[in-house]
Motif scaffolding. Structure first.
Motif, mmCIF file in Angstrom:
data_model
loop_
_atom_site.group_PDB
_atom_site.id
_atom_site.type_symbol
_atom_site.label_atom_id
_atom_site.label_comp_id
_atom_site.label_asym_id
_atom_site.label_seq_id
_atom_site.Cartn_x
_atom_site.Cartn_y
_atom_site.Cartn_z
ATOM 1 N N PRO A 100 0.837 -1.208 0.000
ATOM 2 C CA PRO A 100 0.000 0.000 0.000
ATOM 3 C C PRO A 100 0.872 1.258 0.000
ATOM 4 O O PRO A 100 1.867 1.334 0.715
ATOM 5 N N GLY A 101 0.511 2.205 -0.838
ATOM 6 C CA GLY A 101 1.246 3.453 -0.950
ATOM 7 C C GLY A 101 2.358 3.431 -1.988
ATOM 8 O O GLY A 101 2.888 4.480 -2.363
ATOM 9 N N SER A 102 2.719 2.253 -2.497
ATOM 10 C CA SER A 102 3.782 2.196 -3.504
ATOM 11 C C SER A 102 3.188 2.305 -4.914
ATOM 12 O O SER A 102 2.025 1.996 -5.140
ATOM 13 N N LEU A 103 4.035 2.764 -5.838
ATOM 14 C CA LEU A 103 3.591 2.925 -7.225
ATOM 15 C C LEU A 103 3.518 1.577 -7.929
ATOM 16 O O LEU A 103 4.365 0.709 -7.725
ATOM 17 N N TYR A 104 2.496 1.427 -8.773
ATOM 18 C CA TYR A 104 2.377 0.259 -9.635
ATOM 19 C C TYR A 104 1.648 0.697 -10.894
ATOM 20 O O TYR A 104 1.133 1.817 -10.973
ATOM 21 N N ALA A 105 1.624 -0.154 -11.882
ATOM 22 C CA ALA A 105 0.926 0.151 -13.131
ATOM 23 C C ALA A 105 -0.107 -0.929 -13.406
ATOM 24 O O ALA A 105 0.141 -2.115 -13.197
ATOM 25 N N SER A 106 -1.264 -0.492 -13.867
ATOM 26 C CA SER A 106 -2.273 -1.445 -14.331
ATOM 27 C C SER A 106 -2.305 -1.358 -15.857
ATOM 28 O O SER A 106 -2.180 -0.281 -16.429
ATOM 29 N N TYR A 107 -2.464 -2.517 -16.474
ATOM 30 C CA TYR A 107 -2.389 -2.619 -17.938
ATOM 31 C C TYR A 107 -3.596 -3.395 -18.436
ATOM 32 O O TYR A 107 -3.804 -4.557 -18.086
ATOM 33 N N ARG A 108 -4.405 -2.722 -19.224
ATOM 34 C CA ARG A 108 -5.559 -3.370 -19.834
ATOM 35 C C ARG A 108 -5.765 -2.754 -21.215
ATOM 36 O O ARG A 108 -6.536 -1.812 -21.387
ATOM 37 N N PRO A 109 -5.063 -3.287 -22.206
ATOM 38 C CA PRO A 109 -5.084 -2.664 -23.534
ATOM 39 C C PRO A 109 -6.408 -2.877 -24.267
ATOM 40 O O PRO A 109 -7.111 -3.863 -24.044
ATOM 41 N N LEU A 110 -6.706 -1.913 -25.120
ATOM 42 C CA LEU A 110 -7.822 -2.040 -26.048
ATOM 43 C C LEU A 110 -7.240 -2.530 -27.356
ATOM 44 O O LEU A 110 -6.282 -1.951 -27.885
ATOM 45 N N LEU A 111 -7.759 -3.628 -27.873
ATOM 46 C CA LEU A 111 -7.314 -4.181 -29.152
ATOM 47 C C LEU A 111 -8.383 -3.875 -30.186
ATOM 48 O O LEU A 111 -9.516 -4.353 -30.076
ATOM 49 N N ASP A 112 -8.044 -3.079 -31.164
ATOM 50 C CA ASP A 112 -8.981 -2.652 -32.201
ATOM 51 C C ASP A 112 -8.656 -3.416 -33.482
ATOM 52 O O ASP A 112 -7.700 -3.097 -34.181
ATOM 53 N N ASN A 113 -9.438 -4.456 -33.758
ATOM 54 C CA ASN A 113 -9.246 -5.250 -34.966
ATOM 55 C C ASN A 113 -9.899 -4.492 -36.111
ATOM 56 O O ASN A 113 -11.113 -4.519 -36.277
ATOM 57 N N ILE A 114 -9.074 -3.798 -36.903
ATOM 58 C CA ILE A 114 -9.645 -2.975 -37.968
ATOM 59 C C ILE A 114 -10.032 -3.794 -39.193
ATOM 60 O O ILE A 114 -10.708 -3.288 -40.083
ATOM 61 N N THR A 115 -9.632 -5.051 -39.239
ATOM 62 C CA THR A 115 -10.047 -5.923 -40.339
ATOM 63 C C THR A 115 -11.501 -6.338 -40.159
ATOM 64 O O THR A 115 -12.285 -6.325 -41.105
ATOM 65 N N THR A 116 -11.872 -6.707 -38.922
ATOM 66 C CA THR A 116 -13.240 -7.166 -38.653
ATOM 67 C C THR A 116 -14.105 -6.098 -37.988
ATOM 68 O O THR A 116 -15.293 -6.312 -37.768
ATOM 69 N N ASN A 117 -13.492 -4.961 -37.657
ATOM 70 C CA ASN A 117 -14.169 -3.863 -36.967
ATOM 71 C C ASN A 117 -14.739 -4.313 -35.610
ATOM 72 O O ASN A 117 -15.853 -3.971 -35.246
ATOM 73 N N GLU A 118 -13.930 -5.089 -34.875
ATOM 74 C CA GLU A 118 -14.307 -5.531 -33.532
ATOM 75 C C GLU A 118 -13.269 -5.009 -32.549
ATOM 76 O O GLU A 118 -12.111 -4.790 -32.905
ATOM 77 N N ARG A 119 -13.706 -4.852 -31.300
ATOM 78 C CA ARG A 119 -12.809 -4.358 -30.262
ATOM 79 C C ARG A 119 -12.815 -5.306 -29.078
ATOM 80 O O ARG A 119 -13.855 -5.839 -28.709
ATOM 81 N N PHE A 120 -11.627 -5.465 -28.474
ATOM 82 C CA PHE A 120 -11.456 -6.381 -27.358
ATOM 83 C C PHE A 120 -10.612 -5.709 -26.279
ATOM 84 O O PHE A 120 -9.825 -4.808 -26.570
ATOM 85 N N VAL A 121 -10.758 -6.177 -25.048
ATOM 86 C CA VAL A 121 -9.859 -5.810 -23.952
ATOM 87 C C VAL A 121 -9.426 -7.102 -23.276
ATOM 88 O O VAL A 121 -10.074 -8.140 -23.433
ATOM 89 N N LEU A 122 -8.330 -7.032 -22.524
ATOM 90 C CA LEU A 122 -7.954 -8.194 -21.720
ATOM 91 C C LEU A 122 -9.057 -8.424 -20.700
ATOM 92 O O LEU A 122 -9.563 -7.480 -20.089
ATOM 93 N N ALA A 123 -9.434 -9.664 -20.503
ATOM 94 C CA ALA A 123 -10.492 -9.980 -19.539
ATOM 95 C C ALA A 123 -10.030 -9.687 -18.116
ATOM 96 O O ALA A 123 -10.850 -9.439 -17.233
#
Length: 190
Positions: A100-123
């Motif tokens: 608690p109180g220490s720095l960390y990073a959260s990572y949850r990328p948005l994946l934009d599949n422009i071929t199929t026009n669908e979007r995903f995120v990490l579950a």
């Protein structure tokens, strides 16, 4: 004489043949198939068709998925948030404790599949100690390489892939996002 595909727009204009110029722009319009190609075409307009096509293929290859979405073009929006922890967490890359109180990073990328026009995120959001921010993928090839290393539990001095594999369940589960439907009000309705 050079072929049409080998001539720049200036060379075509110097010939004075409007048919060639029209063909040039027709071919350019046919190459505009996605957001990446539109950017490349804007940047290289005026160059020869061959040059534009080679640059387009080179640029698209940077965004081509090979394992998550084989053959599709995928843009990755990393969504990395650095913040202070409010409680105890475990670093997904090292297994270390994030206090608690220490720095960390959260990572949850948005994946934009422009071929199929669908979007995903990490579950599941990945949490890492602040020192691992530079290890977080920013392109599809980097994300797929991280998943491959995790699956194979590749020995690494920085990331404990065995721990990451256990945390993620053996792969990066994706959640498909629903398409946003916008309601437009009819200005004549009351």
């Amino acid at each position: 004489m050079k072929e049409l595909e080998e001539m720049t727009l200036e060379e075509l204009k110097s010939l004075g043949n409007m048919t060639y110029i029209e063909q040039y722009f027709t071919i350019l319009n046919q190459l505009k198939t996605n957001r990446i190609s539109k950017i490349v075409l804007e940047e290289f307009q005026g160059e020869s068709i061959d040059t534009i096509y080679q640059e387009l293929m080179k640029e698209e290859e940077k965004f081509r998925s090979h394992s998550l979405f084989p053959g599709d073009l995928v843009l990755v929006y990393p969504n990395i948030k650095e913040q202070r922890s409010k409680n105890f967490k475990t670093c997904d890359f090292s297994g270390g404790i994030i206090y608690p109180g220490s720095l960390y990073a959260s990572y949850r990328p948005l994946l934009d599949n422009i071929t199929t026009n669908e979007r995903f995120v990490l579950a599941r959001t990945i949490h890492v100690e602040a020192g691992y921010v530079y290890n977080l993928p920013r392109r599809i090839d980097e994300l797929e390489a991280l998943e491959q290393d995790m699956k194979l539990e590749t020995p690494n001095q920085e990331i404990d892939f065995n721990h990451l594999n256990n945390q993620m369940g053996g792969y990066f589960p994706l959640r498909k996002l629903k398409k946003i439907r916008r309601k437009y009000e009819n200005s004549n309705s009351k």
